[in-house]
Design a protein around this motif. Sequence first.
Motif, PDB file in Angstrom:
ATOM      1  N   ARG A  16      -6.055   7.696   5.465  1.00 46.35           N
ATOM      2  CA  ARG A  16      -4.855   7.242   6.252  1.00 46.35           C
ATOM      3  C   ARG A  16      -4.960   6.053   7.147  1.00 46.35           C
ATOM      4  N   PRO A  17      -6.377   5.817   7.889  1.00 46.58           N
ATOM      5  CA  PRO A  17      -6.305   4.526   8.476  1.00 46.58           C
ATOM      6  C   PRO A  17      -6.217   3.215   7.686  1.00 46.58           C
ATOM      7  N   GLY A  64       0.935  -1.308   0.181  1.00 46.90           N
ATOM      8  CA  GLY A  64       0.057  -0.035  -0.035  1.00 46.90           C
ATOM      9  C   GLY A  64       0.839   1.201  -0.023  1.00 46.90           C
ATOM     10  N   TRP A  65       0.072   2.362  -0.280  1.00 49.68           N
ATOM     11  CA  TRP A  65       0.921   3.541  -0.232  1.00 49.68           C
ATOM     12  C   TRP A  65       0.891   4.274   1.181  1.00 49.68           C
ATOM     13  N   ILE A  66       1.971   4.750   1.525  1.00 53.23           N
ATOM     14  CA  ILE A  66       2.151   5.705   2.793  1.00 53.23           C
ATOM     15  C   ILE A  66       2.375   6.903   2.332  1.00 53.23           C
ATOM     16  N   PRO A  67       1.316   7.830   2.719  1.00 53.80           N
ATOM     17  CA  PRO A  67       1.356   9.348   2.591  1.00 53.80           C
ATOM     18  C   PRO A  67       2.531   9.943   3.335  1.00 53.80           C
ATOM     19  N   PRO A  68       2.843  10.827   2.812  1.00 50.66           N
ATOM     20  CA  PRO A  68       4.076  11.707   3.848  1.00 50.66           C
ATOM     21  C   PRO A  68       3.127  12.347   5.111  1.00 50.66           C
ATOM     22  N   ILE A  82       2.839 -10.085   6.450  1.00 53.08           N
ATOM     23  CA  ILE A  82       2.907 -11.226   5.430  1.00 53.08           C
ATOM     24  C   ILE A  82       4.209 -11.261   4.813  1.00 53.08           C
ATOM     25  N   ILE A  83       5.158 -10.110   4.747  1.00 54.55           N
ATOM     26  CA  ILE A  83       6.600 -10.258   4.293  1.00 54.55           C
ATOM     27  C   ILE A  83       7.291 -11.008   5.258  1.00 54.55           C
ATOM     28  N   THR A  84       6.869 -10.545   6.615  1.00 53.82           N
ATOM     29  CA  THR A  84       7.625 -11.087   7.762  1.00 53.82           C
ATOM     30  C   THR A  84       7.545 -12.593   7.991  1.00 53.82           C
ATOM     31  N   GLY A  85       6.093 -12.966   7.602  1.00 52.60           N
ATOM     32  CA  GLY A  85       5.987 -14.532   7.659  1.00 52.60           C
ATOM     33  C   GLY A  85       6.620 -15.234   6.631  1.00 52.60           C
ATOM     34  N   CYS A 136      -3.372  -1.275   5.706  1.00 53.14           N
ATOM     35  CA  CYS A 136      -2.880  -2.354   4.576  1.00 53.14           C
ATOM     36  C   CYS A 136      -1.291  -2.421   4.921  1.00 53.14           C
ATOM     37  N   ALA A 137      -0.571  -1.366   5.136  1.00 52.60           N
ATOM     38  CA  ALA A 137       0.876  -1.409   5.229  1.00 52.60           C
ATOM     39  C   ALA A 137       1.216  -2.322   6.280  1.00 52.60           C
TER      40      ALA A 137
END
Length: 308
Positions: free
Chosen positions: A60-61, A15-19, A73-76, A66-67
């Motif tokens: 934002r929430p 997902g996108w992370i806004p500034p 998922i990546i950690t698993g 999603c992030a």
Amino acid sequence: MSTQGDSSAPLRVGGWIPPQDPASPESSLPPEAPTAGAADTVVLHLPAPADTPTTSGPRRPVLTACAALGVLIITGIAAYTLGRPGGIGTPRFMAQPPASTAPAATPATTAPASAHAAEPLPSLTQVAARETSTPAAAASPSAGARSKPATSKKPAASATPTTQAPHRGPLPVGSSAGLEPSGMPGYRLRHRNHRGRVDRITTRSSALDRADSTFAVRAGLADDSCVSLESTNYPGQFLRHRNSRLWLDRRDGSALYAADATFCPVEGRLGDSVLLRSKNYPDRYLAVRHGQVSLSRHATPFTVRPAL
């Protein structure tokens, strides 16, 4: 990759992370601690779409959730990759070689027997058993030669009378006979004064002389295949040898007397003559010398005559 101007923003997978707004309270939070597998996280810097707001808004929430889900998922995935055998970071002693590199175990029984295969060496026990079971004939120098069977040779006929089998011949048991020395016609074997001797005795001789020269043929006292000569006028007394001389003695029942009084007839060179061989001295015979009868190696043949 660095960002260029305000048109690019960091993008994480998931997902996108806004500034963040510098004036926002969240900007004062310390940076997130690196998680396991962060080194493997790929950061993509893509240009932000034109319609994406740069300021915090109502999405934002959702983006934050999603992030967080992407990070989990990546950690698993990273934990599974690091934890399975042979994966990244697995120690060498835990890594297993590929199945294709392991040599296949072939049973000994499935290998085809070669016609030229070397014969296995025998063990020490087999060698010892083979040496002990080998017959003595196998150790002979000529192993290939066949051994000739032993042939028994018949002994050559000897001229001595000892080689002839004893038999009664013309002296049947139960008969009465006189013994005439061969080559001395008119003479008979007799006893006189209990001594064995040879005298001239004819039909004109006295009855005592004729009776002294007549003997009853009995089965041998020591061997029934031989004979013993019993006096007809002195029953119970037999001719016997004693001190190599011939005597007329009464039977005493001893084994020595029985052996001394037993003589085995042996066929002489002449068809009607016999040799009287001693039972207990097989190499001695009755022999006549100077009218006396004794045991000697030189036998005197006797011709069996009817009693007078």
